[in-house]
Design an enzyme around this catalytic site. Sequence first.
Site: not given
Ligand code: FCB
Length: 443
Positions: A169, A352
């Site tokens: 990110e 994620e």
């Molecule tokens: C993302 C991050 C991760 C976590 C989630 C909730 O942006 O990559 O580390 O904190 O959000």
Amino acid sequence: MKISLPSNSKMHTKEFTFGVATASFQIEGAADTRLPCIWDTFCATAGKIRDGSDGKHACEHVALFKDDVQLIESLGVDAYRLSISWPRVIKQDGSLNQQGVDFYINLIDELNSRGIKVYATLYHWDLPQHIEDQGGWLNRQTAYLFADYADKITQALGDKVYSYATLNEPFCSSYLGYEVGVHAPGLASKAFGRQSAHHLLLAHGLALKVIQQNCPNALNGIVLNFTPCYPLTDTDADIKAAQTADDYFNQWYMKPIMDGEYPAIIHDFDDADKPDIQAGDMEIIKQPLDFLGINFYTRAVYSTCDKNEFVQVDMKDAPKTDIGWEIYPSAFTDLLTSLNSTYTLPPVYITENGAAMDDKIVNNQVDDLDRLEYYQAHLNAVNNAINQGVNVVGYFAWSLMDNFEWAEGYLKRFGIVYVDYQTQQRTIKRSGLAYRDFISQRQ
Ligand code: FCB
């Protein structure tokens, strides 16, 4: 209540990879056995972390990694996404810190011996503080230091790691860290945000080249986050606001990597806010990817005021998670299909996806039906995108366990496993049990 998908779903086969994800600073603890990083400094600055906490202990994963690997195995997942802590494996003089490297070798060997594939991210926001002291991501040299770190660590870990991602990110590192300052290192100017983004993308390109040479058999790529942008109404002004926001927050990171150029809105910037781009940079950034990692949590809705601006609107009555993010799963399908029609995508992993919920542990059980529903709805959304032709090949739940949630400290719980931070006891939540059962039922 269980998680299920149509029996003919591609996600219902063993070819589809299911995993859980974490990141070094959020779980490792053992801060005294690595160099300080920007998040240590940020946590030590009054008012930056909502509960005043830090990452010194977190989930004590460095001490408890063997138990944690057993826990991961007990969930029946195919893969574990972790991140390597740059300040744990590289000394201040740039050489490898063998003690830190050995921690990862032991962890990865333990995972591999149980048949769990390792997806390692090399930068999940924990920049060594001494590099920040030289300007951090505002200093072009940091991109070269990152490539050097990537070279050394991928030579040391080699093919033990199934997949390497350069960055997690870059939007968060640059925009949240250098443009609005709510994340480390806490700087705030548009010019800083755009310049750090460019150096992060350059770092990605330089490092990916090296990683492909060192580990040609690994699956190598990058992880980007996307918050799809929707107009509040169908007026031209709102539509333009949403498109501009999308270019600024999402495509800003994607388009350089895929097409070798920034979105056209860059031409509207004041000269002082334009990043310094040197000859050849965009070619370096546009490295072929073996995979693209996509992180998705929520959407954002925009309306316009005047000029070229975009204003985010709070969807007051919409369902939200405990961190205030709207629950809007169809945006996930829209995102995947629109990326697929805009770009020629490599295989996609959802690296994620998950939800913070206000968990309560009662009699050693966490009945997080709200999180379970979130997973069900979002797995459906991914399945819908696959049915529309998007080549999604894996999915990682964020997160394996509750952990240090950046500026929110320990107040927000994203785990499918509950962590009692006093005793370090782990308890699989109802959502974790459902995820395990769902994974085990694949054909
Ligand atoms: C993302 C991050 C991760 C976590 C989630 C909730 O942006 O990559 O580390 O904190 O959000």
